[in-house]
Write an enzyme that holds these catalytic residues in place. Structure first.
Site, PDB file in Angstrom:
ATOM      1  N   LYS A 151       4.504   8.213   6.871  1.00  0.00           N
ATOM      2  CA  LYS A 151       4.755   7.174   5.763  1.00  0.00           C
ATOM      3  C   LYS A 151       5.723   7.990   4.589  1.00  0.00           C
ATOM      4  O   LYS A 151       5.356   9.454   4.722  1.00  0.00           O
ATOM      5  CB  LYS A 151       3.595   6.691   4.907  1.00  0.00           C
ATOM      6  CG  LYS A 151       3.913   5.619   4.285  1.00  0.00           C
ATOM      7  CD  LYS A 151       4.038   4.128   4.985  1.00  0.00           C
ATOM      8  CE  LYS A 151       3.260   3.149   4.838  1.00  0.00           C
ATOM      9  NZ  LYS A 151       3.350   2.171   5.841  1.00  0.00           N
TER      10      LYS A 151
HETATM   11  N1  GLU Z   1       5.597  -0.276   6.815  1.00  0.00           N
HETATM   12  C1  GLU Z   1       4.894  -1.118   7.877  1.00  0.00           C
HETATM   13  C2  GLU Z   1       3.616  -0.722   8.112  1.00  0.00           C
HETATM   14  O1  GLU Z   1       2.922  -0.222   7.179  1.00  0.00           O
HETATM   15  C3  GLU Z   1       5.842  -0.871   9.103  1.00  0.00           C
HETATM   16  C4  GLU Z   1       5.911   0.355   9.801  1.00  0.00           C
HETATM   17  C5  GLU Z   1       6.887   0.449  11.050  1.00  0.00           C
HETATM   18  O2  GLU Z   1       7.537  -0.444  11.360  1.00  0.00           O
HETATM   19  O3  GLU Z   1       7.104   1.539  11.575  1.00  0.00           O
HETATM   20  O4  GLU Z   1       2.946  -1.058   9.395  1.00  0.00           O
END
Ligand code: GLU
Length: 419
Positions: A107
């Site tokens: 993240k």
């Molecule tokens: N931000 C989204 C999540 O928390 C998607 C992450 C992604 O698609 O890589 O799952």
């Protein structure tokens, strides 16, 4: 005490502790599973529109690289800090493993309120952030995606910046891009659709008639708005909605398509209706069949958990329910059916995976195929979770997280410790 210490990281660590005890993981293996592989902090200077220079702090946390590249969104929000990003990266790992994707979790984020900077400044900040991250990311190292406060446009800027530095177009460096720039059909809707799909599956299982059922959605960004739209399409009455600007309530059911159009134009639900305004503090505890928290983490604490009046808790957000609230939910006699975050919102990263695969192969799928395969993966993970919870007499969250942790652990054990 670690660099990550703070309320969100501590929550992820506590949750992991519950799973590690349940799985009887030896203590000397626990830190290896929990602590991120690496964390990067960067300063992103940009030219403001008034000619001044401002510097924003950015982060990227890569939790583990045992199963393949790391994968996860990039959050632009004033609340972002390294601990929150680390917790979100850890949750991405359990999520990807639960649904069987060949990824570790990651993240990233920038501590900025995107509503307070211009579009030109946002572009400059997005590009500078990606440029600072170039040594640490790659299509087979770490693949970014949208999260709170970012969108397809930001992903297009990330992809363009990375590609300009490489001297060729590398669409597979990020997912959640516009379809016109290598994105996939069905990614924009994927997370919200998955939330609604699983909620409908549970309503059917509980023999609750969809036509008479009600839903409440907390948060009206990408996840909340598409979840609300899909629940509305399934025939549910969405009676309450809120976002950072306020809340709306209509016992007869809100006109969700009209509200979604309003939010797309104005950026929020503010100004949609003065008659339907409601106290945002009351939204989570409205009586309803399906409650979808689709905003920030830790919004359901033990007090809210005592007062929830939903039948199904469909966690669209990451980490909306604290461990103390989990204990309350475990003990409530009326049994709220919890669809835990790492399953409930996993449709987003599942379709991100499809986007990455399509970009690598340069072979693109119809939307119908994307969504069919998304639901297939969600169904499989849902079945595994329910079976495990029943067999071992544990909560859905414990079952889902345990499946994820076990997969990461097995890969680490078979690969061994280098050198
Ligand atoms: N931000 C989204 C999540 O928390 C998607 C992450 C992604 O698609 O890589 O799952």
């Amino acid at each position: 005490m670690s660099v990550y210490s703070g309320p969100v990281f501590d929550m992820a660590a506590q949750q992991f502790g519950v799973i590690a005890d349940y799985l009887a993981i030896p203590f000397d293996e626990r830190d290896r599973l929990l602590l991120p592989k690496r964390a990067i902090t960067v300063s992103c200077p940009i030219h403001r529109d008034d000619g001044s220079v401002a510097v924003f702090e950015g982060y990227r946390v890569q939790h583990h690289l045992t199963l393949g590249p790391t994968k996860g969104g990039t959050r632009f929000a004033p609340s972002v800090d390294i601990g929150e990003i680390a917790a979100l990266a850890i949750w991405m790992s359990w999520k990807c493993a639960l649904v069987g994707l060949p990824y570790g979790g990651a993240k990233g984020g920038i501590r900025v309120d995107p509503a307070l900077i211009s579009r030109r400044e946002l572009e400059g900040l997005s590009r500078r952030y990606m440029q600072e991250m170039i040594p640490f990311v790659g299509p087979h190292t770490d693949v970014m995606a949208p999260d709170m406060g970012t969108n397809e446009q930001v992903m297009a800027w990330f992809m363009d910046t990375y590609s300009m530095y490489q001297g060729q177009t590398i669409t597979e460096i990020v997912t959640g891009k516009p379809v016109s720039s290598g994105g996939t059909l069905g990614r924009r809707e994927a997370t919200g659709r998955g939330v609604a799909y699983l909620a409908r599956r549970v309503l059917n299982h509980l023999a609750i008639d969809l036509a008479g059922a009600t839903a409440v959605v907390q948060g009206f960004g990408n996840v909340g708005s598409y979840a609300a739209l899909e629940l509305h399409n399934f025939g549910l009455k969405v009676i309450g909605v809120n976002d950072h600007t306020g809340a709306l309530y209509d016992g007869a059911g809100l006109d969700i398509p009209a509200l979604a159009r309003h939010a797309a134009i104005h950026g929020s639900i503010a100004g949609y209706s003065s008659e339907l305004q409601y106290d945002p503090a009351e939204v989570l505890t409205l009586r309803c069949d399906v409650l979808v928290p689709a905003a920030l983490e830790r919004v359901i604490d033990e007090n809210i958990a005592e007062n929830l009046r939903c039948r199904v808790l469909a966690e669209g957000a990451n980490g909306p329910t604290t461990p103390a609230a989990d204990r309350v939910l475990d003990q409530r006699q009326d049994e709220i059916f919890v669809i835990p975050d790492i399953l409930c919102n996993s449709g987003g990263v599942v379709v991100s995976y499809f986007e990455w695969v399509q970009d690598l192969q340069q072979l693109f799928w119809e939307e119908e195929e994307v969504t069919r395969r998304e639901y297939q993966i969600l169904d499989r993970a849902f079945d595994l979770m329910v079976k495990r919870a029943r067999q071992d007499g544990v909560s859905h969250r414990t079952a889902a997280m345990a499946i994820g942790v076990e997969k990461v652990r097995a890969a680490k054990l078979t690969r061994g410790l280098f050198p």
